[in-house]
Design a protein around this motif. Structure first.
Motif, PDB file in Angstrom:
ATOM      1  N   LEU A  88     -34.691 -70.766 -30.632  1.00 56.00           N
ATOM      2  CA  LEU A  88     -33.275 -70.928 -30.950  1.00 56.00           C
ATOM      3  C   LEU A  88     -32.917 -70.071 -32.160  1.00 56.00           C
ATOM      4  N   ASN A  89     -31.707 -69.523 -32.139  1.00 53.06           N
ATOM      5  CA  ASN A  89     -31.220 -68.671 -33.218  1.00 53.06           C
ATOM      6  C   ASN A  89     -29.857 -69.145 -33.691  1.00 53.06           C
ATOM      7  N   PRO A  90     -29.478 -68.811 -34.929  1.00 53.80           N
ATOM      8  CA  PRO A  90     -28.134 -69.157 -35.396  1.00 53.80           C
ATOM      9  C   PRO A  90     -27.022 -68.654 -34.476  1.00 53.80           C
ATOM     10  N   VAL A  91     -27.271 -67.540 -33.759  1.00 55.00           N
ATOM     11  CA  VAL A  91     -26.243 -67.031 -32.861  1.00 55.00           C
ATOM     12  C   VAL A  91     -25.946 -68.028 -31.740  1.00 55.00           C
ATOM     13  N   ASP A  92     -26.935 -68.869 -31.379  1.00 55.11           N
ATOM     14  CA  ASP A  92     -26.680 -69.907 -30.377  1.00 55.11           C
ATOM     15  C   ASP A  92     -25.637 -70.897 -30.890  1.00 55.11           C
ATOM     16  N   TYR A 334     -23.247 -72.677 -40.325  1.00 57.29           N
ATOM     17  CA  TYR A 334     -23.628 -72.840 -38.932  1.00 57.29           C
ATOM     18  C   TYR A 334     -22.805 -73.900 -38.211  1.00 57.29           C
ATOM     19  N   LYS A 335     -22.105 -74.725 -38.938  1.00 66.32           N
ATOM     20  CA  LYS A 335     -21.274 -75.742 -38.308  1.00 66.32           C
ATOM     21  C   LYS A 335     -19.904 -75.205 -37.901  1.00 66.32           C
ATOM     22  N   LYS A 336     -19.523 -74.035 -38.459  1.00 61.82           N
ATOM     23  CA  LYS A 336     -18.187 -73.509 -38.193  1.00 61.82           C
ATOM     24  C   LYS A 336     -18.178 -72.071 -37.681  1.00 61.82           C
ATOM     25  N   ASP A 337     -19.179 -71.277 -38.039  1.00 59.67           N
ATOM     26  CA  ASP A 337     -19.170 -69.856 -37.687  1.00 59.67           C
ATOM     27  C   ASP A 337     -19.075 -69.668 -36.178  1.00 59.67           C
ATOM     28  N   THR A 338     -18.290 -68.666 -35.765  1.00 61.01           N
ATOM     29  CA  THR A 338     -18.119 -68.374 -34.351  1.00 61.01           C
ATOM     30  C   THR A 338     -18.662 -66.988 -34.027  1.00 61.01           C
ATOM     31  N   PHE A 339     -18.931 -66.754 -32.762  1.00 56.53           N
ATOM     32  CA  PHE A 339     -19.493 -65.494 -32.305  1.00 56.53           C
ATOM     33  C   PHE A 339     -18.411 -64.425 -32.252  1.00 56.53           C
ATOM     34  N   LYS A 407     -31.582 -83.058 -31.459  1.00 56.17           N
ATOM     35  CA  LYS A 407     -32.305 -83.067 -32.733  1.00 56.17           C
ATOM     36  C   LYS A 407     -32.635 -81.638 -33.159  1.00 56.17           C
ATOM     37  N   ALA A 408     -32.993 -80.797 -32.197  1.00 58.59           N
ATOM     38  CA  ALA A 408     -33.346 -79.413 -32.506  1.00 58.59           C
ATOM     39  C   ALA A 408     -32.152 -78.660 -33.085  1.00 58.59           C
ATOM     40  N   PHE A 409     -30.986 -78.801 -32.460  1.00 59.60           N
ATOM     41  CA  PHE A 409     -29.798 -78.100 -32.952  1.00 59.60           C
ATOM     42  C   PHE A 409     -29.331 -78.683 -34.278  1.00 59.60           C
ATOM     43  N   ALA A 410     -29.467 -79.975 -34.455  1.00 55.79           N
ATOM     44  CA  ALA A 410     -29.102 -80.590 -35.734  1.00 55.79           C
ATOM     45  C   ALA A 410     -29.994 -80.052 -36.850  1.00 55.79           C
ATOM     46  N   HIS A 411     -31.266 -79.886 -36.552  1.00 54.59           N
ATOM     47  CA  HIS A 411     -32.195 -79.338 -37.533  1.00 54.59           C
ATOM     48  C   HIS A 411     -31.833 -77.896 -37.856  1.00 54.59           C
ATOM     49  N   LEU A 412     -31.475 -77.116 -36.847  1.00 53.60           N
ATOM     50  CA  LEU A 412     -31.097 -75.721 -37.063  1.00 53.60           C
ATOM     51  C   LEU A 412     -29.835 -75.620 -37.906  1.00 53.60           C
ATOM     52  N   LYS A 413     -28.892 -76.540 -37.714  1.00 55.68           N
ATOM     53  CA  LYS A 413     -27.622 -76.504 -38.439  1.00 55.68           C
ATOM     54  C   LYS A 413     -27.765 -76.741 -39.932  1.00 55.68           C
ATOM     55  N   THR A 414     -28.870 -77.354 -40.347  1.00 57.74           N
ATOM     56  CA  THR A 414     -29.035 -77.631 -41.773  1.00 57.74           C
ATOM     57  C   THR A 414     -29.109 -76.353 -42.602  1.00 57.74           C
TER      58      THR A 414
END
Length: 428
Positions: A88-92, A334-339, A407-414
């Motif tokens: 998973l990447n921030p771009v996701d 990561y909670k707001k940024d858009t592609f 849980k994985a995406f929540a962890h990435l968002k931190t």
């Protein structure tokens, strides 16, 4: 003759003439009668069922779908890959944030993968074999396709597909080529433009990000940069890099952005002015002075964003310096940024007019990993760098079962992840 016999009223002849019945009586059925099930003939399956992790908008959590089916035989120029792990990447997260209203179609997640080849198209049988372990990138953000699927169709003329390097794990191979490809392409373009050489004085903002870690290794182990490289990251990021790349300890200087209260320019401008860095050593409890002596920076790699360094560029950057950012003036959220979102007005002005308005060269880097655009053959080069051990450290932060994707995406968002977050895809 028959009439004469009938006149005698012979019952037997009467029956024969009347019914003309000369066949034997039917045999009696055996008792009891048993009914037996007969197996249906086997039918050829014309598709491979696929389980996918998809979403419809940012207002609805990702969910599993069973709508995708891969027709067989597959197209002659494609291969099908059973996915094992997805990096998973921030771009996701940015793609997820971009779909603000409910869509009428599914949008896939995941841009890189590790897996095993299930079927090879007729035109590719000399190149790939069923059972080969492969990894790569799968860049279709606007077509609703992702790698979070039990099986994907890969077109080697478009998608990056590489043999798994034997010296790394399956989880690492699913975590490498998107960020390593971005870091290599940034530095390759700089070198070809004569903006990068062994004497470059380099600052990396966001050094503990995945792209930052790969850029650091490329600079030291591939491009052989002689000067010390200054890294801006957290204390935990500093310890993370030092413990996993101990051979570089004497070639790096660290600045803890958290200790600057959001004013990174202060220690950086002091470093340039005094040619030394004074920092607190947690182990000894004393302040330690480290010599610098390299002057203003002529190259900045920014993987975090923000305007702080740019706003004080005269005290930090040399004349004709190059500033490369993957984010822009706004710090990553990561909670707001858009592609594909536009940067700030000031960053767009710098991008358009460059040195006509500022003394340094400002560039926003956008990475499209499609193989058809790889004019510098970066996939093969990056594969060689990994397989040859030039890239020594490929961090995997955590591995989640894909049923625990939330849980994985929540962890990435931190934003406090050191290494790649990986999903383990179940066989379907």
């Amino acid at each position: 003759m028959a009439e004469e016999l009938l006149a005698k009223h012979d019952p037997k002849l009467d029956y024969v003439v009347k019914y003309n019945h000369d066949s034997p009586n039917p045999r009696e059925l055996p008792t009891p009668v048993e009914m037996k099930r007969v197996a249906r003939p086997l039918r050829h399956i014309h598709h491979v069922p696929v389980k996918s992790l998809i979403f419809y908008s940012k207002r609805h959590a990702p969910q599993f779908s069973y709508e995708t089916k891969i027709k067989t035989p597959i197209p002659k120029d494609m291969i099908s890959v059973q996915v094992g792990f997805v990096g998973l990447n921030p771009v996701d997260l940015k793609i997820f944030n971009s779909y603000r209203s409910h869509m009428n179609y599914e949008v896939g997640l995941g841009r890189e993968y590790y897996g095993t080849i299930l079927e090879v198209g007729s035109n590719l049988k000399d190149t790939w074999n069923v059972g080969d372990e492969v990894c790569g990138t799968f860049w279709h953000p606007n077509l609703g396709k992702g790698t979070c699927e039990s099986t994907i169709l890969v077109d080697p003329s478009v998608d990056v597909v590489l043999p798994k390097p034997v010296n790394i794990t399956a989880q690492q191979s699913a975590s490498t080529f998107y960020c390593l490809g971005a870091a290599f392409n940034i530095l390759d373009k700089l070198e070809k433009a004569d903006k990068l050489n062994q004497d470059s004085n380099i600052l990396i903002n966001g050094a503990s990000t995945m792209t930052g870690i790969f850029a650091l290794q490329l600079l030291k182990f591939h491009y052989r940069i002689l000067n010390k490289i200054v890294l801006v990251c957290s204390t935990s990021g500093m310890n993370f890099i030092k413990s996993n790349l101990p051979e570089l300890s004497d070639e790096l200087l660290f600045i803890d952005y958290a200790a600057t209260s959001g004013k990174i320019y202060k220690p950086l401008s002091d470093l340039v002015a005094s040619n030394e860095l004074v920092e607190y050593d947690n182990d000894s409890g004393n302040f330690v002075t480290q010599p610098f002596g390299q002057g203003s920076f002529n190259l900045v790699l920014d993987f975090i964003g923000g305007y702080d360094i740019i706003g004080h560029s005269s005290a930090i950057l040399s004349k004709d310096a190059t500033y490369i950012t993957t984010v822009g003036d706004y710090k990553s959220n990561y909670k707001k940024d858009t592609f594909n979102s536009w940067g700030s007005p000031s960053s767009n002005m710098r991008k358009l007019f460059g040195k006509a308005l500022w003394s340094f060269d400002y560039r926003i880097f956008y990475f499209d990993p499609n193989f058809k655009l790889a004019l510098n053959e970066w996939p093969q080069t990056c594969h060689e760098l990994v397989a040859g051990g030039i890239i020594k450290f490929i961090p995997v932060d955590r591995v989640f079962d894909w049923k625990d994707h939330q849980k994985a995406f929540a962890h990435l968002k931190t934003g406090r992840v050191h290494g790649k977050v990986v999903l383990k895809v179940e066989k379907f």
